[in-house]
Design a protein around this motif. Sequence first.
Motif, PDB file in Angstrom:
ATOM      1  N   ALA A  18       0.751  -1.423   0.064  1.00 45.24           N
ATOM      2  CA  ALA A  18      -0.083  -0.125  -0.094  1.00 45.24           C
ATOM      3  C   ALA A  18       0.827   1.073  -0.060  1.00 45.24           C
ATOM      4  O   ALA A  18       0.612   2.129  -0.686  1.00 45.24           O
ATOM      5  CB  ALA A  18      -0.930   0.059   1.177  1.00 45.24           C
ATOM      6  N   VAL A  19       2.074   1.212   0.657  1.00 39.60           N
ATOM      7  CA  VAL A  19       2.748   2.272   0.943  1.00 39.60           C
ATOM      8  C   VAL A  19       3.513   2.640  -0.438  1.00 39.60           C
ATOM      9  O   VAL A  19       3.651   3.750  -0.875  1.00 39.60           O
ATOM     10  CB  VAL A  19       3.733   2.188   2.008  1.00 39.60           C
ATOM     11  N   ALA A  21       2.534   1.801  -3.488  1.00 41.49           N
ATOM     12  CA  ALA A  21       1.551   2.385  -4.334  1.00 41.49           C
ATOM     13  C   ALA A  21       1.277   3.657  -4.147  1.00 41.49           C
ATOM     14  O   ALA A  21       0.896   4.251  -5.039  1.00 41.49           O
ATOM     15  CB  ALA A  21       0.205   1.524  -4.278  1.00 41.49           C
ATOM     16  N   ASP A  22       1.171   4.048  -2.946  1.00 39.24           N
ATOM     17  CA  ASP A  22       0.650   5.374  -2.642  1.00 39.24           C
ATOM     18  C   ASP A  22       1.687   6.451  -2.731  1.00 39.24           C
ATOM     19  O   ASP A  22       1.604   7.564  -2.920  1.00 39.24           O
ATOM     20  CB  ASP A  22       0.189   5.375  -0.989  1.00 39.24           C
ATOM     21  N   ASN A 171       0.547  15.097   4.892  1.00 40.25           N
ATOM     22  CA  ASN A 171       0.563  15.696   3.393  1.00 40.25           C
ATOM     23  C   ASN A 171       0.957  17.085   3.390  1.00 40.25           C
ATOM     24  O   ASN A 171       0.692  17.561   2.190  1.00 40.25           O
ATOM     25  CB  ASN A 171      -1.103  15.402   2.882  1.00 40.25           C
ATOM     26  N   ARG A 197      -3.473   2.965   9.849  1.00 38.86           N
ATOM     27  CA  ARG A 197      -2.794   2.909   8.665  1.00 38.86           C
ATOM     28  C   ARG A 197      -1.399   3.103   8.533  1.00 38.86           C
ATOM     29  O   ARG A 197      -0.713   3.401   9.516  1.00 38.86           O
ATOM     30  CB  ARG A 197      -3.548   4.418   8.124  1.00 38.86           C
ATOM     31  N   ARG A 213       3.325  10.787   5.698  1.00 37.80           N
ATOM     32  CA  ARG A 213       2.224  10.219   4.894  1.00 37.80           C
ATOM     33  C   ARG A 213       1.593   9.255   5.727  1.00 37.80           C
ATOM     34  O   ARG A 213       2.119   8.518   6.293  1.00 37.80           O
ATOM     35  CB  ARG A 213       2.637   9.932   3.531  1.00 37.80           C
ATOM     36  N   VAL A 215      -1.527   5.822   4.639  1.00 35.91           N
ATOM     37  CA  VAL A 215      -2.269   5.064   3.836  1.00 35.91           C
ATOM     38  C   VAL A 215      -2.989   3.944   4.255  1.00 35.91           C
ATOM     39  O   VAL A 215      -2.348   3.178   5.083  1.00 35.91           O
ATOM     40  CB  VAL A 215      -1.350   4.758   2.611  1.00 35.91           C
ATOM     41  N   TYR A 217      -4.511   0.383   4.554  1.00 35.23           N
ATOM     42  CA  TYR A 217      -4.110  -0.945   3.836  1.00 35.23           C
ATOM     43  C   TYR A 217      -5.069  -1.990   4.313  1.00 35.23           C
ATOM     44  O   TYR A 217      -5.729  -1.937   5.356  1.00 35.23           O
ATOM     45  CB  TYR A 217      -2.779  -1.572   4.123  1.00 35.23           C
TER      46      TYR A 217
END
Length: 243
Positions: A18-19, A21-22, A171, A197, A213, A215, A217
């Motif tokens: 997930a990381v 991809a993000d 972010n 997350r 950041r 994300v 998963y």
Amino acid sequence: MRVLVLSDIHANLPALEAVLADAGTWDALWFLGDLVGYGPDPVTCIDRIQALAAVALAGNHDWGVLGRIPLRTFNATARWVLEWTRNQLPASLWAYLERLPPQAEAEGFTLVHGSPRAPIWEYILDPYTAWENFAAMSARVGLFGHTHVAIAYHIPRPEEARLLIVEPVYNEPLSLQEGRWLLNPGSVGQPRDGDPRAAYAILDLETMTWTFRRVPYPVRETQERMRRLGFPPFLIERLAYGE
């Protein structure tokens, strides 16, 4: 140069994927230790980091698997997973873990798992410990992991005895142009700040900014794999709560 900074993957493959991809595009990956322990996919996670990381460090769980730290120093559930992990690793990945250093210097940054003065084991959990570790670090900016909590410690003016705790604002780039910094991206595979997350950071060396950041998963995917393998229930359940 855009650097993807990861720490404490702990064999959690869905979180790592997930990381990756993000994160978008990046020029280098720096990993701050603890590839293994707690999670069910040590082989695939080591393979991914071995292929991707420009810099990768050893953490205390990595050394636990190797026997460089006695297993009796870990709690019972962590020890169970480390013993299980030992039986999963082929010789090539064992050798890769053995080659990982406890600390490194990259692009003028100090990189450690625990702390600059005790790279494998010390936790930086409070301003006093952070202050003492600034004194142990020659670089202006240091990166660390180990606590599983994203945080920044900042000394605005080195000539002043003043240290700030900077809580993550996700972010939003944090300028590193002034003063000294100790920065923790948090944990990819097992956050412990009440947020399940996956956590990581982006370091932009051109603008000298750091961006925290998070994300989501598929936590249940990791949990189901752990159940099938007979992992301790406590380790399975805590992933859902970020503890």
